[in-house]
Design a protein around this motif. Sequence first.
Motif: not given
Length: 399
Positions: A178, A183, A185, A187, A200-202, A212
């Motif tokens: 990251q 951008n 993303a 899970t 979940d991060t996106h 975010r």
Amino acid sequence: MVDRIPRAAVVRVQPGAQRHSRARLARGARRRGRLPPADAILHALQGAPTHLLYVPAPSADSPHSGLLLLWKQQAPAEGITAQLPLLSSSVAGLLSARREATRQLIAHNQFIDLVESVPAGIVLIDGDGVGAVINEHAATLLGCAAGNLRAADLAGPMRALRLRSDNHAELEQAYAAQMGNVNFAATLNWTFGERTFEVDTHPVRGNGEHGRIWLFTDVTADLLMAAELRRLASSDPLTGVPNRRHFEERSAQIIAARKASGHSVAVLMVDVDHFKAINDTHGHPVGDEVLKIVARRCRDALRDRDLFARFGGEEFIALLSAPVIDEVPAAAERLRHAIAAEPITVGGTRIAVSVSVGGAVGEALPGCDATLLEDLMARADEALYRAKADGRNRVKMAV
């Protein structure tokens, strides 16, 4: 604010009419539904007005809006209407700004209601990376306050929670990607003992410049249900030991692993003697109980690393992993003795039960035929047939 007054003009309220002004204002407020309550106007002026001026201030979203100016005693200066264009523009801007602020407040409150109604932890970080919104679920998980926070104040709790997870090393490696990627993303599951959260991060709307979002969903119950479904799919529903499908899949994996080190493997086929007679004499429910006890005794007689399953009907099968050749007949004899040594008691009835066992041994050598398991099963089945033919309650090994 009032609507539909065609032009601006100073209007004098006749002195004789002042005693009726309060009632008229109240009636007008009720009729139009747009004026503030008459009582509020009279209270603010501490009496009835003597002059009024309406300044139209239309805007795109409210074409009839305007400003109503009231004087209690002294009349407005002459020529004040010449300044109306500038005043009108300023009022229109103020009214539009007020409406927009009201809309934003309503939208923000609706957003907060939505965030709090979701049964998951939510952390929303602004696109500038300065502000953040966190709901109650996430606040409880992270040990911080809910609501609007500085994004910098969340960095510590987020990292501390991740480090408390059982799989933090795996997570640290995954989230290292990251760094420098707005951008990014992913899970991933964060495990804390018996509880597991899917995290979940996106980026918001697929663009990190918009912010975010982090979603923390407790999936413990889902994972337990999935595991139970897998267990049911791979287990015999009557005896609870693995079924034939699971045995064949797992045996193939064990044999493939043994090939790398050249270990031997053995298959034992176990069949309950005269099982039809047990069913005919005592009934199928008793027969089912007999099968359960046979399965349990056989499982207890084997090593933990040995694979044991119900092959079908009254027949069971075992795969001995990496046995010494001389140990295989001894293991088969332990199975036979575990059943024959003590009658099986069901509902107060003691039933003498025995099993016949057939075994086969093979070498899982590198490059050996992929049909080794099938060959071992066929040879063990032939040995079992000979044990049955020779009088049952005995062990026979394939030659």
